[in-house]
Motif scaffolding. Structure first.
Motif, mmCIF file in Angstrom:
data_model
loop_
_atom_site.group_PDB
_atom_site.id
_atom_site.type_symbol
_atom_site.label_atom_id
_atom_site.label_comp_id
_atom_site.label_asym_id
_atom_site.label_seq_id
_atom_site.Cartn_x
_atom_site.Cartn_y
_atom_site.Cartn_z
ATOM 1 N N UNK A 114 0.802 -1.230 0.000
ATOM 2 C CA UNK A 114 0.000 0.000 0.000
ATOM 3 C C UNK A 114 0.833 1.277 0.000
ATOM 4 N N UNK A 115 0.431 2.169 -0.896
ATOM 5 C CA UNK A 115 1.043 3.496 -0.955
ATOM 6 C C UNK A 115 -0.092 4.511 -0.953
ATOM 7 N N UNK A 116 -0.051 5.436 -0.001
ATOM 8 C CA UNK A 116 -1.068 6.478 0.032
ATOM 9 C C UNK A 116 -0.497 7.723 -0.643
ATOM 10 N N UNK A 117 -1.372 8.511 -1.249
ATOM 11 C CA UNK A 117 -0.875 9.697 -1.937
ATOM 12 C C UNK A 117 -1.755 10.904 -1.743
ATOM 13 N N UNK A 118 -1.152 12.068 -1.863
ATOM 14 C CA UNK A 118 -1.877 13.339 -1.826
ATOM 15 C C UNK A 118 -1.488 14.149 -3.045
ATOM 16 N N UNK A 119 -2.494 14.583 -3.794
ATOM 17 C CA UNK A 119 -2.227 15.290 -5.051
ATOM 18 C C UNK A 119 -2.251 16.800 -4.790
ATOM 19 N N UNK A 120 -1.132 17.469 -5.003
ATOM 20 C CA UNK A 120 -1.064 18.906 -4.772
ATOM 21 C C UNK A 120 -1.155 19.625 -6.126
ATOM 22 N N UNK A 121 -2.294 19.452 -6.767
ATOM 23 C CA UNK A 121 -2.518 20.045 -8.089
ATOM 24 C C UNK A 121 -3.991 19.915 -8.415
ATOM 25 N N UNK A 122 -4.456 20.714 -9.353
ATOM 26 C CA UNK A 122 -5.805 20.541 -9.893
ATOM 27 C C UNK A 122 -5.664 19.779 -11.217
ATOM 28 N N UNK A 134 2.459 13.914 -2.863
ATOM 29 C CA UNK A 134 3.085 13.260 -1.711
ATOM 30 C C UNK A 134 2.736 11.779 -1.732
ATOM 31 N N UNK A 135 3.690 10.951 -1.311
ATOM 32 C CA UNK A 135 3.433 9.523 -1.148
ATOM 33 C C UNK A 135 3.966 9.070 0.190
ATOM 34 N N UNK A 136 3.255 8.133 0.820
ATOM 35 C CA UNK A 136 3.780 7.503 2.034
ATOM 36 C C UNK A 136 3.253 6.080 2.117
ATOM 37 N N UNK A 137 3.990 5.265 2.867
ATOM 38 C CA UNK A 137 3.639 3.851 2.967
ATOM 39 C C UNK A 137 4.796 3.019 2.451
ATOM 40 N N UNK A 138 4.466 1.994 1.670
ATOM 41 C CA UNK A 138 5.484 1.046 1.201
ATOM 42 C C UNK A 138 6.579 1.721 0.369
ATOM 43 N N UNK A 139 7.804 1.665 0.898
ATOM 44 C CA UNK A 139 8.932 2.261 0.167
ATOM 45 C C UNK A 139 9.199 1.490 -1.126
ATOM 46 N N UNK A 140 9.073 0.157 -1.057
ATOM 47 C CA UNK A 140 9.360 -0.629 -2.261
ATOM 48 C C UNK A 140 8.310 -0.361 -3.343
ATOM 49 N N UNK A 141 7.051 -0.165 -2.922
ATOM 50 C CA UNK A 141 6.011 0.156 -3.911
ATOM 51 C C UNK A 141 6.316 1.492 -4.575
ATOM 52 N N UNK A 142 6.803 2.433 -3.775
ATOM 53 C CA UNK A 142 7.149 3.745 -4.337
ATOM 54 C C UNK A 142 8.320 3.625 -5.312
ATOM 55 N N UNK A 143 9.393 2.959 -4.856
ATOM 56 C CA UNK A 143 10.596 2.879 -5.701
ATOM 57 C C UNK A 143 10.318 2.122 -6.997
ATOM 58 N N UNK A 144 9.620 0.999 -6.890
ATOM 59 C CA UNK A 144 9.380 0.162 -8.068
ATOM 60 C C UNK A 144 8.499 0.861 -9.096
ATOM 61 N N UNK A 145 7.538 1.628 -8.598
ATOM 62 C CA UNK A 145 6.559 2.242 -9.510
ATOM 63 C C UNK A 145 6.824 3.725 -9.762
ATOM 64 N N UNK A 146 7.973 4.169 -9.358
ATOM 65 C CA UNK A 146 8.324 5.593 -9.487
ATOM 66 C C UNK A 146 8.152 6.133 -10.912
ATOM 67 N N UNK A 147 8.585 5.394 -11.954
ATOM 68 C CA UNK A 147 8.418 5.948 -13.306
ATOM 69 C C UNK A 147 6.957 6.243 -13.644
ATOM 70 N N UNK A 148 6.049 5.387 -13.178
ATOM 71 C CA UNK A 148 4.619 5.631 -13.444
ATOM 72 C C UNK A 148 4.150 6.849 -12.645
ATOM 73 N N UNK A 149 4.521 6.889 -11.363
ATOM 74 C CA UNK A 149 4.055 7.978 -10.502
ATOM 75 C C UNK A 149 4.571 9.330 -10.994
#
Ligand SMILES: NC(=O)c1ccc[n+]([C@@H]2O[C@H](COP(=O)([O-])OP(=O)(O)OC[C@H]3O[C@@H](n4cnc5c(N)ncnc54)[C@H](OP(=O)(O)O)[C@@H]3O)[C@@H](O)[C@H]2O)c1
Length: 291
Positions: A114-122, A134-149
């Protein structure tokens, strides 16, 4: 055309924001499966290359990475609870606005990375240079999916605790709404004498911009727990001036509701012997919680 060398992505929720996320994924060439409670909202995205799943389980099964962007956390659990076993083992990125506690509850509720996110944009900013998330939660989920995010905007990881993205998100929203409060009061105030908002707006922007230095100055005082650092506008002076703001608001016949709360807080700091200190010391009263 989707680029089949890129990993598939599923997006649940095609409101203004969910649709903007999907458009950005399609532009970046990610094979994207979409689902929305009201199916018609998928049509414009399908014409641009998205695949429309007819139910949540089918949508979730289509990709290892599942992004959810719905109205609120109630809608998130309403939707995800219908996914059944399909969710197990997937990466779930929840970009729905909520509280830190809600983020932690959803992290515990499902068998996902699980990765939670907050969108600071319209929505129109998504995929552009001004957007950050902003993202928080699973570091591996963040790192692995960084190109998509990174397709959505600048990705900022703020910690392993799932609630931290929402904490940062709501912290920034607090600053934004505080600014809106002052701007609305100011327009109402000068409007009582017929000053058009469009005439006053450039002055307001200039003055607010000049005051932004308060953020860094207050931050240093708060972190050092010392509200006497570099004081140029002590709170006793500001409190006396605020009385004029409150009085003239009353005299001009407009509601003081938006700005009234700060006056008594400043007065309490002065009464408590902090008159020579800076305005930032008001935070000590906030930290004590509700009176
Ligand atoms: N728009 C912004 O400026 C902005 C900026 C930052 C963050 N956000 C956050 O992004 C999230 C989505 O915002 P949005 O602008 O896309 O909102 P929106 O345009 O109002 O769309 C809301 C979405 O939630 C769905 N939904 C609502 N209740 C549901 C339920 N009970 N079950 C299933 N689906 C449900 C809607 O489905 P239907 O189409 O079927 O109604 C729609 O897909 C929110 O948490 C918002 O705070 C938005």
């Amino acid at each position: 055309m989707p680029n089949l060398s890129k990993p598939p992505v599923t997006v649940l929720g095609l409101g203004a924001m969910g649709s903007a996320l999907v458009e950005a994924l399609l532009v970046a060439g990610y094979p994207t499966t979409v689902w929305n409670r009201t199916p018609d909202r998928a049509k414009p995205l399908v014409t641009k290359g998205a695949v429309h799943a007819t139910n949540v389980s089918e949508a979730v099964a289509a990709s290892r990475l599942v992004i959810v962007c719905l109205l609120d956390y109630k809608s998130v659990t309403d939707v995800l609870d219908t996914a059944g076993d399909a969710l197990a083992g997937r990466v779930l990125v929840n970009l729905t606005n909520g509280t830190p506690a809600q983020a932690r509850q959803v992290a515990d509720r499902y068998d996902v990375d699980y990765l939670d996110g907050g969108i600071m944009a319209v929505p129109p900013m998504i995929g552009g240079p001004g957007a950050f998330l902003f993202y928080s939660g699973s570091r591996s989920a963040f790192d692995t999916n960084r190109p998509v995010l990174d397709v959505f905007g600048e990705s900022q990881y703020v910690g392993t605790d799932s609630g931290l993205a929402a904490l940062h998100d709501i912290g920034l929203l607090s600053g934004m709404y505080g600014m809106f409060v002052g701007v609305l009061h100011a327009f109402a105030f000068v409007g009582t004498e017929g000053v058009p908002a469009t005439t006053f707006a450039p002055l307001l922007k200039r003055y607010i911009g000049g005051m932004l230095g308060f953020v860094d100055g207050a931050a240093e005082q708060i972190d050092k727990d010392d509200y006497t650092i570099n004081v140029v506008s002590n709170i006793a002076m500001q409190s006396a001036g605020y009385v004029n703001l409150t009085q003239s608001t009353h005299d001009q016949g407009i509601s003081p509701e938006l700005l009234a709360p700060l006056g008594p807080l400043m007065a309490r700091r002065v009464a408590d012997g902090h008159g020579h200190e800076d305005l930032a010391g008001v935070i000590e009263l906030l930290k004590k919680g509700k009176k």
